[in-house]
Design a protein around this motif. Structure first.
Motif, mmCIF file in Angstrom:
data_model
loop_
_atom_site.group_PDB
_atom_site.id
_atom_site.type_symbol
_atom_site.label_atom_id
_atom_site.label_comp_id
_atom_site.label_asym_id
_atom_site.label_seq_id
_atom_site.Cartn_x
_atom_site.Cartn_y
_atom_site.Cartn_z
ATOM 1 N N THR A 171 -8.140 2.369 -4.800
ATOM 2 C CA THR A 171 -7.943 3.354 -3.741
ATOM 3 C C THR A 171 -8.731 2.945 -2.497
ATOM 4 N N MET A 172 -8.084 3.031 -1.350
ATOM 5 C CA MET A 172 -8.736 2.740 -0.080
ATOM 6 C C MET A 172 -8.637 3.967 0.809
ATOM 7 N N THR A 173 -9.741 4.303 1.460
ATOM 8 C CA THR A 173 -9.769 5.373 2.451
ATOM 9 C C THR A 173 -10.269 4.773 3.752
ATOM 10 N N MET A 174 -9.556 5.040 4.846
ATOM 11 C CA MET A 174 -9.981 4.487 6.124
ATOM 12 C C MET A 174 -9.669 5.441 7.263
ATOM 13 N N GLY A 219 -13.973 2.217 6.759
ATOM 14 C CA GLY A 219 -13.463 2.725 5.501
ATOM 15 C C GLY A 219 -14.120 2.117 4.291
ATOM 16 N N SER A 220 -13.512 2.425 3.161
ATOM 17 C CA SER A 220 -14.028 1.901 1.894
ATOM 18 C C SER A 220 -12.874 1.679 0.920
ATOM 19 N N LEU A 221 -13.089 0.717 0.048
ATOM 20 C CA LEU A 221 -12.155 0.391 -1.023
ATOM 21 C C LEU A 221 -12.892 0.585 -2.333
ATOM 22 N N ASP A 222 -12.335 1.415 -3.195
ATOM 23 C CA ASP A 222 -12.881 1.603 -4.529
ATOM 24 C C ASP A 222 -12.032 0.733 -5.461
ATOM 25 N N ALA A 223 -12.523 -0.458 -5.759
ATOM 26 C CA ALA A 223 -11.754 -1.416 -6.558
ATOM 27 C C ALA A 223 -11.506 -0.911 -7.971
ATOM 28 N N SER A 224 -12.389 -0.086 -8.507
ATOM 29 C CA SER A 224 -12.200 0.416 -9.867
ATOM 30 C C SER A 224 -11.055 1.429 -9.945
ATOM 31 N N THR A 255 -6.252 8.334 20.026
ATOM 32 C CA THR A 255 -5.767 8.859 18.758
ATOM 33 C C THR A 255 -6.763 8.492 17.669
ATOM 34 N N ALA A 256 -6.817 9.311 16.655
ATOM 35 C CA ALA A 256 -7.648 9.023 15.489
ATOM 36 C C ALA A 256 -6.979 9.663 14.276
ATOM 37 N N TYR A 257 -7.035 8.957 13.166
ATOM 38 C CA TYR A 257 -6.417 9.456 11.944
ATOM 39 C C TYR A 257 -7.095 8.815 10.750
ATOM 40 N N GLU A 258 -6.963 9.472 9.603
ATOM 41 C CA GLU A 258 -7.528 8.931 8.390
ATOM 42 C C GLU A 258 -6.486 9.001 7.285
ATOM 43 N N GLY A 259 -6.585 8.075 6.378
ATOM 44 C CA GLY A 259 -5.643 8.046 5.289
ATOM 45 C C GLY A 259 -6.262 7.498 4.023
ATOM 46 N N THR A 260 -5.653 7.859 2.918
ATOM 47 C CA THR A 260 -6.018 7.316 1.616
ATOM 48 C C THR A 260 -4.785 6.620 1.063
ATOM 49 N N MET A 261 -4.976 5.417 0.557
ATOM 50 C CA MET A 261 -3.874 4.610 0.062
ATOM 51 C C MET A 261 -4.163 4.087 -1.328
ATOM 52 N N ALA A 262 -3.122 3.991 -2.121
ATOM 53 C CA ALA A 262 -3.192 3.253 -3.381
ATOM 54 C C ALA A 262 -2.950 1.796 -3.025
ATOM 55 N N VAL A 263 -3.804 0.900 -3.501
ATOM 56 C CA VAL A 263 -3.698 -0.508 -3.125
ATOM 57 C C VAL A 263 -3.420 -1.394 -4.318
ATOM 58 N N MET A 300 0.844 -1.170 0.000
ATOM 59 C CA MET A 300 0.000 0.000 0.000
ATOM 60 C C MET A 300 0.893 1.238 0.000
ATOM 61 N N GLN A 301 0.472 2.215 -0.731
ATOM 62 C CA GLN A 301 1.186 3.484 -0.748
ATOM 63 C C GLN A 301 0.262 4.560 -0.199
ATOM 64 N N LEU A 302 0.681 5.164 0.909
ATOM 65 C CA LEU A 302 -0.112 6.215 1.530
ATOM 66 C C LEU A 302 -0.039 7.480 0.670
ATOM 67 N N THR A 303 -1.191 7.966 0.220
ATOM 68 C CA THR A 303 -1.217 9.153 -0.647
ATOM 69 C C THR A 303 -1.778 10.384 0.051
ATOM 70 N N LYS A 304 -2.500 10.183 1.156
ATOM 71 C CA LYS A 304 -3.088 11.298 1.885
ATOM 72 C C LYS A 304 -3.222 10.889 3.340
ATOM 73 N N PHE A 305 -2.940 11.811 4.274
ATOM 74 C CA PHE A 305 -3.004 11.498 5.696
ATOM 75 C C PHE A 305 -3.479 12.718 6.469
ATOM 76 N N LYS A 306 -4.310 12.485 7.477
ATOM 77 C CA LYS A 306 -4.755 13.562 8.359
ATOM 78 C C LYS A 306 -4.926 13.001 9.772
ATOM 79 N N GLN A 307 -4.243 13.609 10.735
ATOM 80 C CA GLN A 307 -4.437 13.236 12.135
ATOM 81 C C GLN A 307 -5.668 13.971 12.647
ATOM 82 N N LEU A 308 -6.594 13.237 13.223
ATOM 83 C CA LEU A 308 -7.831 13.819 13.740
ATOM 84 C C LEU A 308 -7.752 14.081 15.235
ATOM 85 N N GLU A 309 -6.981 13.261 15.932
ATOM 86 C CA GLU A 309 -6.824 13.384 17.377
ATOM 87 C C GLU A 309 -5.519 12.717 17.768
#
Length: 127
Positions: A90-93, A82-87, A116-124, A1-10
């Motif tokens: 991309t996965m966001t969780m 989260g969700s995985l968009d197979a098309s 702690t809480a965080y969200e990320g988007t990954m290329a899968v 997985m390659q992390l493409t976007k990250f945000k710390q929420l807490e």
């Protein structure tokens, strides 16, 4: 997985790098019965694997899972949604985790929490 976007929420700023590694090192197993398991390197082994369920609608896979453990006056948890968009491969969780500690000393209850809480988007890629 390659992390493409990250945000710390807490959480504390010094936790960001480790949280990013948790997402980058994610290992998934999606089963035909609609269940899944998620684990990662460096995370508390007593909370792994996180297990849950997923649903599929077209190319969209939505999932939710959790795990918790209680030891003495400590209760720890981890939840993922989260969700995985197979098309788009991309996965966001979002991951939330925490622990609560409590005790009674001389008839006085004391306690503390950490979360702690965080969200990320990954290329899968599938293996």
């Amino acid at each position: 997985m390659q992390l493409t976007k990250f945000k710390q929420l807490e959480g504390k700023p010094q936790w960001v790098e480790q949280q990013q590694q948790y997402l980058s090192n994610s290992v998934w197993q999606f089963n035909p019965d609609g269940t899944f398991a998620w684990s990662t390197e460096g995370f508390r082994t007593d909370l792994l694997p996180v297990q849950g369920t997923f649903t599929v609608s077209g190319s969209q896979w939505d999932f939710i899972g959790n795990n918790s453990v209680a030891i003495g006056g400590n209760r720890s948890f981890v939840e993922i949604v989260g969700s995985l968009d197979a098309s788009r491969s991309t996965m966001t969780m979002t991951v939330a985790s925490g622990a609560g500690y409590g005790a009674v000393i001389n008839d006085h209850p004391i306690g503390t929490t950490a979360s702690t809480a965080y969200e990320g988007t990954m290329a899968v890629t599938a293996e």
